[in-house]
Design a protein around this motif. Structure first.
Motif, PDB file in Angstrom:
ATOM      1  N   THR A 135      36.424  84.008   5.387  1.00 14.97           N
ATOM      2  CA  THR A 135      37.443  84.994   5.752  1.00 14.97           C
ATOM      3  C   THR A 135      36.997  85.815   6.973  1.00 14.97           C
ATOM      4  O   THR A 135      37.805  86.118   7.854  1.00 14.97           O
ATOM      5  CB  THR A 135      37.784  85.962   4.586  1.00 14.97           C
ATOM      6  N   ASP A 136      35.676  86.141   7.076  1.00 17.05           N
ATOM      7  CA  ASP A 136      35.169  86.856   8.268  1.00 17.05           C
ATOM      8  C   ASP A 136      35.482  86.064   9.532  1.00 17.05           C
ATOM      9  O   ASP A 136      35.899  86.624  10.565  1.00 17.05           O
ATOM     10  CB  ASP A 136      33.654  87.074   8.162  1.00 17.05           C
ATOM     11  N   LYS A 137      35.233  84.749   9.444  1.00 19.80           N
ATOM     12  CA  LYS A 137      35.456  83.911  10.621  1.00 19.80           C
ATOM     13  C   LYS A 137      36.934  83.890  10.990  1.00 19.80           C
ATOM     14  O   LYS A 137      37.290  83.952  12.185  1.00 19.80           O
ATOM     15  CB  LYS A 137      34.951  82.496  10.366  1.00 19.80           C
ATOM     16  N   ILE A 138      37.812  83.784   9.951  1.00 21.05           N
ATOM     17  CA  ILE A 138      39.254  83.776  10.213  1.00 21.05           C
ATOM     18  C   ILE A 138      39.641  85.084  10.908  1.00 21.05           C
ATOM     19  O   ILE A 138      40.346  85.082  11.925  1.00 21.05           O
ATOM     20  CB  ILE A 138      40.059  83.597   8.910  1.00 21.05           C
ATOM     21  N   LEU A 139      39.109  86.201  10.380  1.00 22.16           N
ATOM     22  CA  LEU A 139      39.440  87.509  10.950  1.00 22.16           C
ATOM     23  C   LEU A 139      38.980  87.618  12.410  1.00 22.16           C
ATOM     24  O   LEU A 139      39.714  88.124  13.266  1.00 22.16           O
ATOM     25  CB  LEU A 139      38.800  88.627  10.124  1.00 22.16           C
ATOM     26  N   ALA A 140      37.772  87.078  12.673  1.00 21.41           N
ATOM     27  CA  ALA A 140      37.250  87.130  14.067  1.00 21.41           C
ATOM     28  C   ALA A 140      38.187  86.352  14.980  1.00 21.41           C
ATOM     29  O   ALA A 140      38.509  86.803  16.105  1.00 21.41           O
ATOM     30  CB  ALA A 140      35.843  86.559  14.129  1.00 21.41           C
ATOM     31  N   GLY A 141      38.615  85.178  14.485  1.00 19.51           N
ATOM     32  CA  GLY A 141      39.524  84.362  15.294  1.00 19.51           C
ATOM     33  C   GLY A 141      40.825  85.097  15.552  1.00 19.51           C
ATOM     34  O   GLY A 141      41.346  85.083  16.685  1.00 19.51           O
ATOM     35  N   ILE A 142      41.338  85.740  14.458  1.00 18.78           N
ATOM     36  CA  ILE A 142      42.602  86.469  14.610  1.00 18.78           C
ATOM     37  C   ILE A 142      42.424  87.605  15.638  1.00 18.78           C
ATOM     38  O   ILE A 142      43.277  87.800  16.517  1.00 18.78           O
ATOM     39  CB  ILE A 142      43.073  87.029  13.247  1.00 18.78           C
ATOM     40  N   ASP A 143      41.284  88.320  15.559  1.00 22.74           N
ATOM     41  CA  ASP A 143      41.030  89.406  16.509  1.00 22.74           C
ATOM     42  C   ASP A 143      41.056  88.899  17.949  1.00 22.74           C
ATOM     43  O   ASP A 143      41.634  89.514  18.848  1.00 22.74           O
ATOM     44  CB  ASP A 143      39.662  90.045  16.229  1.00 22.74           C
ATOM     45  N   GLN A 144      40.362  87.752  18.121  1.00 21.06           N
ATOM     46  CA  GLN A 144      40.275  87.193  19.470  1.00 21.06           C
ATOM     47  C   GLN A 144      41.671  86.853  19.992  1.00 21.06           C
ATOM     48  O   GLN A 144      42.014  87.157  21.134  1.00 21.06           O
ATOM     49  CB  GLN A 144      39.405  85.938  19.444  1.00 21.06           C
ATOM     50  N   MET A 145      42.468  86.233  19.090  1.00 19.84           N
ATOM     51  CA  MET A 145      43.816  85.864  19.493  1.00 19.84           C
ATOM     52  C   MET A 145      44.659  87.108  19.759  1.00 19.84           C
ATOM     53  O   MET A 145      45.431  87.142  20.725  1.00 19.84           O
ATOM     54  CB  MET A 145      44.481  85.010  18.421  1.00 19.84           C
ATOM     55  N   ALA A 146      44.468  88.108  18.919  1.00 18.86           N
ATOM     56  CA  ALA A 146      45.234  89.352  19.082  1.00 18.86           C
ATOM     57  C   ALA A 146      44.901  89.983  20.436  1.00 18.86           C
ATOM     58  O   ALA A 146      45.774  90.460  21.153  1.00 18.86           O
ATOM     59  CB  ALA A 146      44.910  90.322  17.955  1.00 18.86           C
TER      60      ALA A 146
END
Ligand code: ADP
Length: 807
Positions: free
Chosen positions: A619-630
């Protein structure tokens, strides 16, 4: 007189000697003695008194006895003593005795054994000696003659005052006058002496007797004497001189006549005229020979002059041309004129490559061509060929039996320049020929001229080739090139630039760039005060966009030659950029809402139940990816918003505090990445107006990039300066720098540099695009200056209030 003195002395002495063995004189009987003395006295009346002196210096007798007694003078006593011991006669120096100056002659009186027992003293008065000097007086007019005895006393002098006075020849302060050798006396000029004036003194001392005879003559007498001898001599001299000059004139006319002719001839020749030898050449004396030599000299000078004027003419012809086809024939014609050859040929290496070039002049030139190649082969390794007969030609050039030499003799010289063989120059003669030195020297000089010509042609061909290549490159490139000189005038403008600005290169070159180019930004970049590279986009009226790079042309020695602007057409890239903008505008909104969902549900997952370690990691990795995309979507939205031109605030922005704030904000981040951040704001920098948040974002992007791409590079400088109505903020790092080819595209959306070392750095390629949009929205520019390995400096310029939108 001097020679008479010994006679005089001897006479008196001998007289006394007659009695020197007279016993009567030794007798005690004085009457006997006196008798003998009387006799003696009578024989020579010169004696004043004759005295007999005994061994003990006592006077035993004397005559005449008209006085009571006589006494011996001191010198007489000394002389007597000497005579008694040596038994040789002597003379006592002059003394005054019985009121008279007397001179005493003394002889010994001997006994039977020949021993001196007494002395006979005969006194002679001064007057007797005076007779001697009578002859001296008046010999030379007013002169005086006198005699000096061995002790330096004057014993005879016409003037009695001087008698017994002292006289001696002076040792110095006199000028000795040479006297004849046969009369060995001494003559000198004297100031002292017997008279007050200057006088000439002559004296003779005979070796045979001790007396000196002296004559003194006053100088005026000497002079008048000299004059009386000199005057006739002068007359003779005048006559002889006159005769000499008359002769000289008569003879001289014979010599000076021809010489004057020669002088006139040399003047005529010097003035460039011609001189015909005259009658003097027929003479066979020295003048005739001189005249002949002159004629020969004239001929050889004429020959040399002709040669020189020939060479001068040729070198003038050659120096004014660079074209071999004009220069070589001139040289060959010169060679023909100077040598009388029937044909002259030259073969030279072609400066532009290809077959060697051949040249020929003179009636035999064409026939001679068959020997070009053999001579060329031969001369590559020889310094000169002098072939006087057909056989020599055949042998030297190794001709085949069936080839007949076209001419019986030839002279050939290689052409060398910078030790490089450049070709040959050769002459052919109709007759077998002997080559003289002048002919060879002339040909050598012409050959060196030809070599220079070939070398120049070669250099010209090389330079011209280079120039043409460069011109071709410039002409065919699609980039427009404009070159200006240091005075900001157009130096060169290529075909693309002509097309782009609708100009004619031949009309605009040499004109000030500001009066030729109408694009203000470009003119400013070409005439700006600083030497930095300026990059700018130039939109043209026909919808095209050019990316211009303007840099200063600096030679290796650091001299500034001017500036060059290269304009590259980026219309196509611009179109793509616009398409990207459109795409971004459409998709960014649609991307944002799913991302919000994804983030919300992912953060809710732990609320459903405890996640194990692995689930938590995912989930941390998913969140990091989402942040980057955001972040990406935010950037895109920012960009869209900025490009759309909405929401632009107008606030006062204090540059110093803005930069300090950013530095404080990034201080820790920079520190962790090994960078020391420094802020330098020039004192003159004032406030600007604009959207504070956006400008802060632009500067922050640059600072963030420097930290991202140049970690551990030491110093980073955040600087602000003010010039030409704008504030320039720059961010300078010491990182890897950016390759030249990428610099042009850095500010494009999504453009990322693929460079070793920075490929792992995450990013969207939108950061600089946002910077550029923000700055341009404020009427400013953004650019970068970097050299690979030497860090990068990013600049943004923002116009000061009042200058808005000018740049
Ligand atoms: P990104 O999101 O990739 O950083 P940017 O537009 O900010 O996009 O930068 C574009 C590219 O410019 C980067 O990919 C990077 O290679 C290069 N770049 C930007 N700043 C620097 C810098 N200070 N030093 C070296 N390269 C840089």
């Amino acid at each position: 007189v001097s020679t008479e003195i010994p006679n005089f002395q001897a006479q008196l002495q001998n007289l006394l000697m007659l009695y020197n063995d007279d016993d009567t004189l030794l007798n005690d009987d004085t009457t006997e003695s006196e008798k003998s003395l009387q006799q003696l006295f009578r024989i020579n009346p010169l004696f004043r008194r004759i005295i007999v002196v005994g061994e003990d210096q006592d006077i035993s007798a004397f005559y005449p006895a008209d006085v009571d007694s006589v006494a011996l003078t001191e010198p007489e006593q000394t002389a007597v003593a000497r005579v008694l011991t040596t038994s040789t006669p002597d003379i006592a120096p002059a003394t005054t005795r019985e009121d008279e100056q007397v001179l005493s002659f003394i002889v010994p009186v001997l006994d039977e054994d020949g021993t001196p027992q007494a002395a006979l003293v005969g006194r002679v008065p001064r007057l007797s000696i005076e007779n001697l000097i009578v002859g001296l007086q008046g010999t030379v007019g007013k002169g005086t003659g006198f005699i000096v005895d061995e002790n330096g006393y004057v014993i005879a002098h016409p003037d009695t005052v001087y008698l017994l006075s002292h006289w001696a020849p002076p040792e110095e302060n006199v000028r000795h006058i040479r006297t004849v050798e046969t009369e060995p006396g001494v003559a000198y000029q004297s100031w002292q002496g017997q008279r007050d004036g200057r006088e000439l003194v002559y004296y003779v001392t005979e070796a045979t007797h001790p007396w000196t005879v002296v004559i003194t003559v006053p100088y005026e007498v000497v002079l008048s004497l000299a004059l009386s001898i000199g005057a006739p001599l002068l007359l003779v001299l005048v006559l002889v001189t006159a005769a000499f000059y008359t002769n000289l004139m008569v003879l001289g006319r014979d010599i000076t006549g021809p010489i004057a002719d020669l002088v006139a001839a040399s003047k005529t020749m010097a003035a460039g005229g011609n001189w015909t030898p005259s009658i003097h050449d027929q003479r066979d004396d020295e003048i005739g020979q001189l005249s002949q030599a002159f004629v020969q000299m004239q001929q050889s000078i004429k020959k040399r002059l002709n040669e020189l004027s020939l060479l001068l003419g040729v070198s003038h012809d050659v120096s004014t041309v660079i074209d071999l086809n004009q220069g070589m024939p001139a040289i060959l014609r010169g060679a023909l004129r100077g040598t009388g050859a029937a044909g002259a040929r030259a073969v030279v290496l072609n400066p532009s490559g290809g077959y060697p070039l051949t040249y020929g002049e003179g009636p035999a030139a064409d026939a001679m061509a068959i020997l070009d190649r053999p001579i060329m082969t031969r001369l590559r390794h020889a310094s000169e060929l002098m072939l006087a007969t057909p056989n020599q030609i055949r042998a030297a050039l190794e001709l085949d039996k069936d080839i007949a030499p076209p001419l019986p003799s030839l002279l050939a010289i290689p052409l060398h320049s910078h030790d490089r063989f450049q070709g040959i120059l050769w002459l052919g003669y109709r007759q077998p020929h002997s080559f003289d030195l002048t002919e060879r020297n002339l040909l050598r000089t012409l050959a060196s001229q030809a070599a220079v010509l070939v070398e120049n042609a070669h250099l010209f061909a090389t330079a011209e080739g280079g120039r043409r290549r460069l011109a071709a490159v410039l002409a065919s490139t699609s980039d427009a090139v404009i070159v200006t000189d240091p005075t900001e005038r157009i130096l060169l403008i290529n075909r693309s630039a002509e097309k782009m600005f609708d100009l004619d290169a031949s009309h605009v070159s040499g004109r000030p760039v500001a009066s030729v180019i109408r694009v203000k930004d470009l003119v400013d970049a070409l005439t700006g005060p600083d030497e930095i590279v300026r990059n700018l986009e130039i939109p043209t009226g026909d919808g095209k966009t050019y990316y211009a790079s303007v840099s200063t042309i600096i030679s290796n020695e650091g001299r500034i030659y001017g500036r060059v602007a290269v304009l590259h057409d980026i219309t196509h890239l611009k179109e793509i950029d616009d398409m990207k903008s459109e795409f971004v505008a459409t998709v960014s909104h649609d991307l944002r809402s799913p991302l919000t969902f994804m983030r919300g549900y992912t953060t809710m997952l732990p609320m459903i139940g405890e996640l194990n370690e692995k689930q938590q990691d995912y989930t941390d990795k998913i969140l990091a990816g989402i942040d980057q995309m955001a972040q990406l979507v935010d950037d895109l939205l920012d960009l869209g918003r900025i490009e759309a031109g909405v929401d632009l605030a107008h606030e006062e922005i204090e540059i110093q505090s803005l930069l300090s704030d950013i530095a404080t904000e990034y201080w820790q981040h920079a520190h962790l990445n090994g960078i020391k951040l420094q802020v330098e704001v020039a004192s003159e920098v004032s406030t600007i107006t604009g959207d504070m948040a956006l400008i802060r974002q632009a500067v922050a992007n640059l600072v963030g990039n420097a930290i991202k791409y140049a970690p551990n590079s030491g110093q980073m400088t955040l600087r602000a300066e003010q010039a030409n109505g704008e504030v320039v903020i720059s961010v300078k790092d010491n990182g890897p720098g950016i390759p030249q080819r990428d610099q042009m595209r850095l500010f494009e959306k999504f453009y990322r540099v693929k460079q070793r070392g920075t490929e792992k750095v995450k990013g969207s390629g939108l950061g600089l695009a946002i910077v550029k949009s923000i700055v341009e929205r404020h009427g400013g520019r953004a650019w970068c200056h970097s050299q690979r390995g030497q860090g990068a400096t990013f600049y943004i310029s923002l116009p000061l209030p009042g200058n808005n939108g000018n740049k």
